[in-house]
Design a protein around this motif. Sequence first.
Motif, PDB file in Angstrom:
ATOM      1  N   SER A  67      -8.617  37.984 -29.999  1.00 61.91           N
ATOM      2  CA  SER A  67      -8.455  36.540 -30.213  1.00 61.91           C
ATOM      3  C   SER A  67      -8.452  36.187 -31.690  1.00 61.91           C
ATOM      4  O   SER A  67      -7.646  35.371 -32.144  1.00 61.91           O
ATOM      5  CB  SER A  67      -9.578  35.774 -29.498  1.00 61.91           C
ATOM      6  OG  SER A  67      -9.512  35.969 -28.099  1.00 61.91           O
ATOM      7  N   ALA A  68      -9.362  36.811 -32.436  1.00 61.88           N
ATOM      8  CA  ALA A  68      -9.470  36.489 -33.863  1.00 61.88           C
ATOM      9  C   ALA A  68      -8.343  37.109 -34.672  1.00 61.88           C
ATOM     10  O   ALA A  68      -7.729  36.438 -35.507  1.00 61.88           O
ATOM     11  CB  ALA A  68     -10.824  36.957 -34.393  1.00 61.88           C
ATOM     12  N   ARG A  69      -8.026  38.381 -34.398  1.00 63.33           N
ATOM     13  CA  ARG A  69      -7.059  39.084 -35.239  1.00 63.33           C
ATOM     14  C   ARG A  69      -5.620  38.821 -34.807  1.00 63.33           C
ATOM     15  O   ARG A  69      -4.764  38.560 -35.639  1.00 63.33           O
ATOM     16  CB  ARG A  69      -7.321  40.595 -35.210  1.00 63.33           C
ATOM     17  CG  ARG A  69      -8.699  41.034 -35.632  1.00 63.33           C
ATOM     18  CD  ARG A  69      -9.096  40.603 -37.010  1.00 63.33           C
ATOM     19  NE  ARG A  69      -8.066  40.868 -38.000  1.00 63.33           N
ATOM     20  CZ  ARG A  69      -8.162  40.488 -39.272  1.00 63.33           C
ATOM     21  NH1 ARG A  69      -9.219  39.807 -39.675  1.00 63.33           N
ATOM     22  NH2 ARG A  69      -7.200  40.762 -40.122  1.00 63.33           N
ATOM     23  N   PHE A  70      -5.350  38.893 -33.501  1.00 57.06           N
ATOM     24  CA  PHE A  70      -3.965  38.768 -33.045  1.00 57.06           C
ATOM     25  C   PHE A  70      -3.572  37.316 -32.772  1.00 57.06           C
ATOM     26  O   PHE A  70      -2.554  36.830 -33.257  1.00 57.06           O
ATOM     27  CB  PHE A  70      -3.731  39.620 -31.801  1.00 57.06           C
ATOM     28  CG  PHE A  70      -2.286  39.663 -31.379  1.00 57.06           C
ATOM     29  CD1 PHE A  70      -1.384  40.469 -32.060  1.00 57.06           C
ATOM     30  CD2 PHE A  70      -1.820  38.883 -30.330  1.00 57.06           C
ATOM     31  CE1 PHE A  70      -0.044  40.499 -31.700  1.00 57.06           C
ATOM     32  CE2 PHE A  70      -0.485  38.906 -29.964  1.00 57.06           C
ATOM     33  CZ  PHE A  70       0.407  39.713 -30.657  1.00 57.06           C
ATOM     34  N   LEU A  71      -4.397  36.622 -31.988  1.00 61.29           N
ATOM     35  CA  LEU A  71      -4.084  35.226 -31.665  1.00 61.29           C
ATOM     36  C   LEU A  71      -4.475  34.256 -32.773  1.00 61.29           C
ATOM     37  O   LEU A  71      -4.038  33.114 -32.771  1.00 61.29           O
ATOM     38  CB  LEU A  71      -4.779  34.830 -30.357  1.00 61.29           C
ATOM     39  CG  LEU A  71      -4.353  35.618 -29.117  1.00 61.29           C
ATOM     40  CD1 LEU A  71      -5.163  35.186 -27.912  1.00 61.29           C
ATOM     41  CD2 LEU A  71      -2.866  35.451 -28.853  1.00 61.29           C
ATOM     42  N   ARG A  72      -5.326  34.737 -33.687  1.00 57.75           N
ATOM     43  CA  ARG A  72      -5.800  33.901 -34.805  1.00 57.75           C
ATOM     44  C   ARG A  72      -6.422  32.599 -34.305  1.00 57.75           C
ATOM     45  O   ARG A  72      -6.181  31.529 -34.839  1.00 57.75           O
ATOM     46  CB  ARG A  72      -4.665  33.643 -35.802  1.00 57.75           C
ATOM     47  CG  ARG A  72      -4.157  34.937 -36.424  1.00 57.75           C
ATOM     48  CD  ARG A  72      -2.961  34.767 -37.303  1.00 57.75           C
ATOM     49  NE  ARG A  72      -2.518  36.076 -37.806  1.00 57.75           N
ATOM     50  CZ  ARG A  72      -1.361  36.287 -38.425  1.00 57.75           C
ATOM     51  NH1 ARG A  72      -0.531  35.281 -38.638  1.00 57.75           N
ATOM     52  NH2 ARG A  72      -1.040  37.487 -38.841  1.00 57.75           N
ATOM     53  N   ASP A  73      -7.213  32.742 -33.270  1.00 58.78           N
ATOM     54  CA  ASP A  73      -7.890  31.603 -32.655  1.00 58.78           C
ATOM     55  C   ASP A  73      -9.121  31.245 -33.480  1.00 58.78           C
ATOM     56  O   ASP A  73     -10.054  32.047 -33.586  1.00 58.78           O
ATOM     57  CB  ASP A  73      -8.299  31.978 -31.223  1.00 58.78           C
ATOM     58  CG  ASP A  73      -9.013  30.854 -30.493  1.00 58.78           C
ATOM     59  OD1 ASP A  73      -9.189  29.770 -31.087  1.00 58.78           O
ATOM     60  OD2 ASP A  73      -9.406  31.071 -29.338  1.00 58.78           O
ATOM     61  N   PRO A  74      -9.183  30.051 -34.065  1.00 51.65           N
ATOM     62  CA  PRO A  74     -10.339  29.684 -34.886  1.00 51.65           C
ATOM     63  C   PRO A  74     -11.638  29.559 -34.080  1.00 51.65           C
ATOM     64  O   PRO A  74     -12.727  29.575 -34.651  1.00 51.65           O
ATOM     65  CB  PRO A  74      -9.935  28.326 -35.486  1.00 51.65           C
ATOM     66  CG  PRO A  74      -8.878  27.795 -34.576  1.00 51.65           C
ATOM     67  CD  PRO A  74      -8.154  28.994 -34.039  1.00 51.65           C
ATOM     68  N   ALA A  75     -11.506  29.449 -32.752  1.00 46.93           N
ATOM     69  CA  ALA A  75     -12.694  29.330 -31.906  1.00 46.93           C
ATOM     70  C   ALA A  75     -13.191  30.680 -31.403  1.00 46.93           C
ATOM     71  O   ALA A  75     -14.138  30.734 -30.617  1.00 46.93           O
ATOM     72  CB  ALA A  75     -12.394  28.417 -30.715  1.00 46.93           C
ATOM     73  N   ALA A  76     -12.577  31.769 -31.854  1.00 47.96           N
ATOM     74  CA  ALA A  76     -12.913  33.089 -31.313  1.00 47.96           C
ATOM     75  C   ALA A  76     -14.391  33.424 -31.465  1.00 47.96           C
ATOM     76  O   ALA A  76     -15.034  33.881 -30.512  1.00 47.96           O
ATOM     77  CB  ALA A  76     -12.055  34.158 -31.988  1.00 47.96           C
ATOM     78  N   GLU A  77     -14.948  33.211 -32.642  1.00 45.74           N
ATOM     79  CA  GLU A  77     -16.348  33.586 -32.849  1.00 45.74           C
ATOM     80  C   GLU A  77     -17.280  32.709 -32.022  1.00 45.74           C
ATOM     81  O   GLU A  77     -18.246  33.204 -31.428  1.00 45.74           O
ATOM     82  CB  GLU A  77     -16.714  33.507 -34.337  1.00 45.74           C
ATOM     83  CG  GLU A  77     -18.109  34.020 -34.619  1.00 45.74           C
ATOM     84  CD  GLU A  77     -18.245  34.668 -35.986  1.00 45.74           C
ATOM     85  OE1 GLU A  77     -19.385  34.861 -36.400  1.00 45.74           O
ATOM     86  OE2 GLU A  77     -17.224  34.974 -36.617  1.00 45.74           O
ATOM     87  N   THR A  78     -16.999  31.406 -31.950  1.00 44.16           N
ATOM     88  CA  THR A  78     -17.831  30.509 -31.145  1.00 44.16           C
ATOM     89  C   THR A  78     -17.804  30.920 -29.685  1.00 44.16           C
ATOM     90  O   THR A  78     -18.843  30.980 -29.013  1.00 44.16           O
ATOM     91  CB  THR A  78     -17.344  29.059 -31.288  1.00 44.16           C
ATOM     92  OG1 THR A  78     -17.458  28.658 -32.657  1.00 44.16           O
ATOM     93  CG2 THR A  78     -18.174  28.109 -30.424  1.00 44.16           C
ATOM     94  N   ARG A  79     -16.607  31.222 -29.176  1.00 47.89           N
ATOM     95  CA  ARG A  79     -16.492  31.629 -27.772  1.00 47.89           C
ATOM     96  C   ARG A  79     -17.207  32.958 -27.518  1.00 47.89           C
ATOM     97  O   ARG A  79     -17.834  33.142 -26.475  1.00 47.89           O
ATOM     98  CB  ARG A  79     -15.021  31.722 -27.372  1.00 47.89           C
ATOM     99  CG  ARG A  79     -14.310  30.371 -27.354  1.00 47.89           C
ATOM    100  CD  ARG A  79     -12.911  30.466 -26.755  1.00 47.89           C
ATOM    101  NE  ARG A  79     -12.203  29.204 -26.874  1.00 47.89           N
ATOM    102  CZ  ARG A  79     -12.393  28.150 -26.103  1.00 47.89           C
ATOM    103  NH1 ARG A  79     -13.307  28.210 -25.136  1.00 47.89           N
ATOM    104  NH2 ARG A  79     -11.702  27.045 -26.265  1.00 47.89           N
ATOM    105  N   ALA A  80     -17.109  33.876 -28.457  1.00 50.30           N
ATOM    106  CA  ALA A  80     -17.797  35.164 -28.300  1.00 50.30           C
ATOM    107  C   ALA A  80     -19.306  34.974 -28.271  1.00 50.30           C
ATOM    108  O   ALA A  80     -20.006  35.611 -27.464  1.00 50.30           O
ATOM    109  CB  ALA A  80     -17.394  36.104 -29.427  1.00 50.30           C
ATOM    110  N   ARG A  81     -19.813  34.107 -29.117  1.00 53.80           N
ATOM    111  CA  ARG A  81     -21.259  33.853 -29.132  1.00 53.80           C
ATOM    112  C   ARG A  81     -21.706  33.184 -27.833  1.00 53.80           C
ATOM    113  O   ARG A  81     -22.774  33.507 -27.300  1.00 53.80           O
ATOM    114  CB  ARG A  81     -21.630  33.005 -30.348  1.00 53.80           C
ATOM    115  CG  ARG A  81     -21.475  33.755 -31.663  1.00 53.80           C
ATOM    116  CD  ARG A  81     -21.846  32.893 -32.866  1.00 53.80           C
ATOM    117  NE  ARG A  81     -21.544  33.590 -34.103  1.00 53.80           N
ATOM    118  CZ  ARG A  81     -22.320  34.519 -34.668  1.00 53.80           C
ATOM    119  NH1 ARG A  81     -23.466  34.838 -34.079  1.00 53.80           N
ATOM    120  NH2 ARG A  81     -21.982  35.105 -35.799  1.00 53.80           N
TER     121      ARG A  81
END
Length: 199
Positions: free
Chosen positions: A169-183
């Motif tokens: 999500s973070a690297r390929f989709l470049r989703d800014p919410a990736a870290e929040t969703r992972a947490r």
Amino acid sequence: MKSQATRVSLLHHGLNVLSVYGLSGVTLGRLAEAARLSKSGLFAHFRSKEQLELALLDEAARLAHTHVVEPAMEAPAGLPRLRVLVERWLGWASRAGLPGGCPVAAALFELDDREGEVRDHVAALEQEWRALLRSLTASAAALGHLRPETDVDQFVWDLCGIYLSHHASARFLRDPAAETRARHAFDALLRRAGAALPS
């Protein structure tokens, strides 16, 4: 001493290339150009592309240990240590100064259908990492921070799924919410395992 300094420089440049282009993008020519060395100078340190790839994977593991494992081991045993490890694990490569993502995570997909020494080495690194996760999870359960009957293998399986989803999500989709969703996903996993977390 100069030879060792040159090798360190080569590993630094090579790890940057590996982080962005993957193992298939690491060529002796590209690395020689990045390090401003001749190919013959490069061969003095790495006799083959395979030898170079193995050294770069070990350097990636060393860097992850410095930026992820060592800070976690300073936290109290059990859930506090596990939480710090996961917090440091998510997005560790960029905080370690790599221009791309985690080289080992990328290699899991790049080498999944290939055989050979490099794949075996990546598999060993991944198994070693998962063994650490199992050890920290089991410690948290033994200390009462998670339910004593927690299925440690399933917990680690779910945790690795969270990490790989974050990576994509973070690297390929470049989703800014990736870290929040992972947490959020990690907190949900902890609650299912009986951890007492702030609401």
